[in-house]
Design an enzyme around this catalytic site. Structure first.
Site, PDB file in Angstrom:
ATOM      1  N   LEU A  45      52.438  51.926  41.653  1.00 26.29           N
ATOM      2  CA  LEU A  45      51.369  50.969  41.690  1.00 26.29           C
ATOM      3  C   LEU A  45      50.489  50.886  40.306  1.00 26.29           C
ATOM      4  O   LEU A  45      50.154  51.964  39.941  1.00 26.29           O
ATOM      5  CB  LEU A  45      50.494  51.453  42.689  1.00 26.29           C
ATOM      6  N   ASN A  47      47.170  49.603  38.616  1.00 23.93           N
ATOM      7  CA  ASN A  47      46.020  48.725  38.706  1.00 23.93           C
ATOM      8  C   ASN A  47      45.375  48.529  37.765  1.00 23.93           C
ATOM      9  O   ASN A  47      45.739  48.121  36.531  1.00 23.93           O
ATOM     10  CB  ASN A  47      45.090  49.181  40.194  1.00 23.93           C
ATOM     11  N   ASP A  48      43.931  48.864  37.533  1.00 23.14           N
ATOM     12  CA  ASP A  48      42.974  48.368  36.674  1.00 23.14           C
ATOM     13  C   ASP A  48      43.405  48.723  35.123  1.00 23.14           C
ATOM     14  O   ASP A  48      43.923  49.729  34.697  1.00 23.14           O
ATOM     15  CB  ASP A  48      41.678  49.244  36.707  1.00 23.14           C
ATOM     16  N   GLN A  64      45.557  52.003  35.006  1.00 21.69           N
ATOM     17  CA  GLN A  64      45.898  53.021  36.122  1.00 21.69           C
ATOM     18  C   GLN A  64      47.161  53.060  36.845  1.00 21.69           C
ATOM     19  O   GLN A  64      47.631  51.642  36.954  1.00 21.69           O
ATOM     20  CB  GLN A  64      44.805  52.970  37.249  1.00 21.69           C
TER      21      GLN A  64
END
Length: 494
Positions: A45, A47-48, A64
């Site tokens: 995954l 993210n940011d 991230q």
């Protein structure tokens, strides 16, 4: 999707069998939804976006990352470098959760330059045996050989009195020869806000608390994540991602929002005289944007093309999410305008153009097709009540962009786009333009669409998951006719 235990979510990648990781890599590589010109995770995954900076002739872009699956777990930072902000070279993990203070995750943060060296400030996440959260702000320095050296202790060890442990995502900026950090926070009354710290310590070890930014927003969500501050055209801009905002008509339809305030921020009193909060993106999948300056001094924004707490079709394949294309910001008519980074034009191949009328009987202006392309649609004359643009079409699929001439409303309809994310409210997203539609600039990748309206006046960003044979491009009207110019380029990262 199978449930993950806490133990599974908080395994270190270094402790995982290499054969398992190789199988996961091959599984992800085989996905038919892999992107071609967007940053995406090798596994797990994304993210940011974090640590965005142009330093010593090179761009550094991190995000991230939980490498072991499409869930939120033990977070690392994964880093890319680029010479042109168009093509990116993966560099492996940048910051790892390998100290007491970040034992349960390297959370979001930013990059900055000090005395010619590259530094990162980020949130270290630690949990005790009762799973209580302890957040601190940490600094790491990049050595000449590329190695990361963390400071021995957090430079901001805990949140100030009156605030909860939801205290994260520092963005460092320089003002009047001093370094400041803006940090997302939550009051003890569970209200979102932003806090300011600063330092004039040459060693960067001592940071003093300045206070909370006093905005006109009251009871505006329970947490403000990923704040960003910068000046643009002599105006102070505050970006942040509030959580807990209720939908209001076409506004705030996603589970969490991202937007901005424009005004004048007094750094002595921290009072902010600003305009209303405006969403940065009106699509389905956009969150936690961050900005930085490119080599020419332009303010560039990159966002996470995804959202927390949403299940995506690729989750079962062991990966999720990507970053948006870079967007250059400007202020026009007291609003931020986002334009695609001009360097992306280097990806263009095989230009096609067409010019002609479309009406309710004319579904195809030209037999265009494709999966990864940039499409520019110029509206030259418009007597139609509604215009329909359908992309990635087949007998089963279409992603529809609808323009209502009367109220200047743009609607993105992904009800027939293919597989759909779960836990998403509604199947359409809409926004009203400030002026009649004259141009759409659309970036379509294997499983995403980014729509720039009227030269960046509005943007709608979304993931889509159509069938492989969904390659058509069509247009029509409800009543009346429209005179259009289509310009299409294949986009290839070569």
């Amino acid at each position: 999707m199978a449930e993950w235990s806490r133990e599974e979510r908080y395994r270190c990648i270094e402790d995982v069998d290499k054969k398992y990781l190789e199988i996961l890599k091959q599984q992800v590589k085989a996905s038919r939804f892999r992107q071609t010109f967007h940053i995406q995770p090798e596994t797990g995954l994304l993210n940011d976006p974090n640590g965005l900076i142009y330093h010593n002739g090179k761009y550094y872009i991190s995000h991230q990352w939980f490498p072991l699956g499409a869930v939120h777990g033990l977070k690392y930072w994964f880093n890319y470098t680029s010479d042109d902000l168009v093509t990116f070279e993966p560099q492996d993990t940048l910051i790892k959760p390998d100290t007491y203070y970040d034992s349960h995750g390297v959370y979001s943060g930013s990059a900055f330059e000090h005395n010619g060296d590259l530094y990162y400030m980020y949130t270290g996440n630690h949990r005790d045996e009762q799973w209580n959260r302890y957040a601190s702000q940490m600094i790491a320095k990049v050595q000449n050989n590329g190695a990361i050296t963390k400071f021995d202790a957090p430079v901001i060890p805990s949140q100030p009195e009156g605030y909860t442990s939801h205290f994260r995502d520092p963005k460092v900026f320089e003002l009047n020869n001093e370094y400041y950090a803006i940090i997302g926070a939550q009051t003890n009354e569970e209200l979102g806000c932003c806090l300011i710290y600063k330092t004039n310590d040459k060693q960067l070890n001592q940071w003093s608390y300045c206070g909370e930014i006093d905005t006109k927003l009251k009871n505006f969500g329970y947490m403000w994540e990923c704040p960003d501050y910068f000046k643009l055209d002599s105006k102070d801009i505050l970006l942040f991602s509030p959580q807990g905002i209720k939908p209001q008509g076409d506004q705030f339809r996603n589970i969490y929002q991202s937007g901005y305030l424009i005004g004048d921020l007094n750094f002595d009193s921290l009072s902010f005289d600003h305009s209303e909060f405006v969403e940065l993106d009106n699509g389905f999948d956009f969150y936690a944007p961050q900005t930085f300056l490119d080599e020419n001094g332009n303010r560039v924004l990159i966002g996470w093309m995804g959202l927390p707490e949403i299940n995506y079709p690729t989750d079962e394949e062991g990966w999720a999410h990507c970053l948006t294309i870079p967007r250059v910001l400007s202020i026009e008519n007291d609003q931020l305008r986002q334009r695609p980074f001009k360097g992306l034009e280097r990806l263009r191949k095989n230009k096609e153009t067409a010019l002609g009328y479309a009406n309710k009987f004319n579904r195809k202006l030209h037999p265009y097709e494709g999966k990864q392309y940039e499409l520019i649609i110029d509206v030259i004359e418009n007597d139609a009540s509604k215009i329909y643009f359908e992309l990635r079409t087949s007998k089963q699929n279409n992603t529809k962009i609808i323009y209502n001439t009367g109220d200047q409303k743009i609607t993105l309809d992904r009800s027939e786009s293919g597989l759909l994310p779960e836990n998403v409210q509604d199947l359409t997203r809409s926004t009203v333009l400030d002026s009649p539609l004259t141009r759409l600039q659309i970036f379509v990748d294997t499983s995403s669409i980014e729509i720039f309206c009227n030269d960046g006046e509005r943007v709608l960003t979304s993931r889509i998951f159509p069938n492989e044979n969904a390659t058509g491009i069509e247009t029509s009207t409800e009543t009346g006719q429209v005179y259009l110019k289509f310009t299409k380029y294949e986009l290839k990262d070569e």
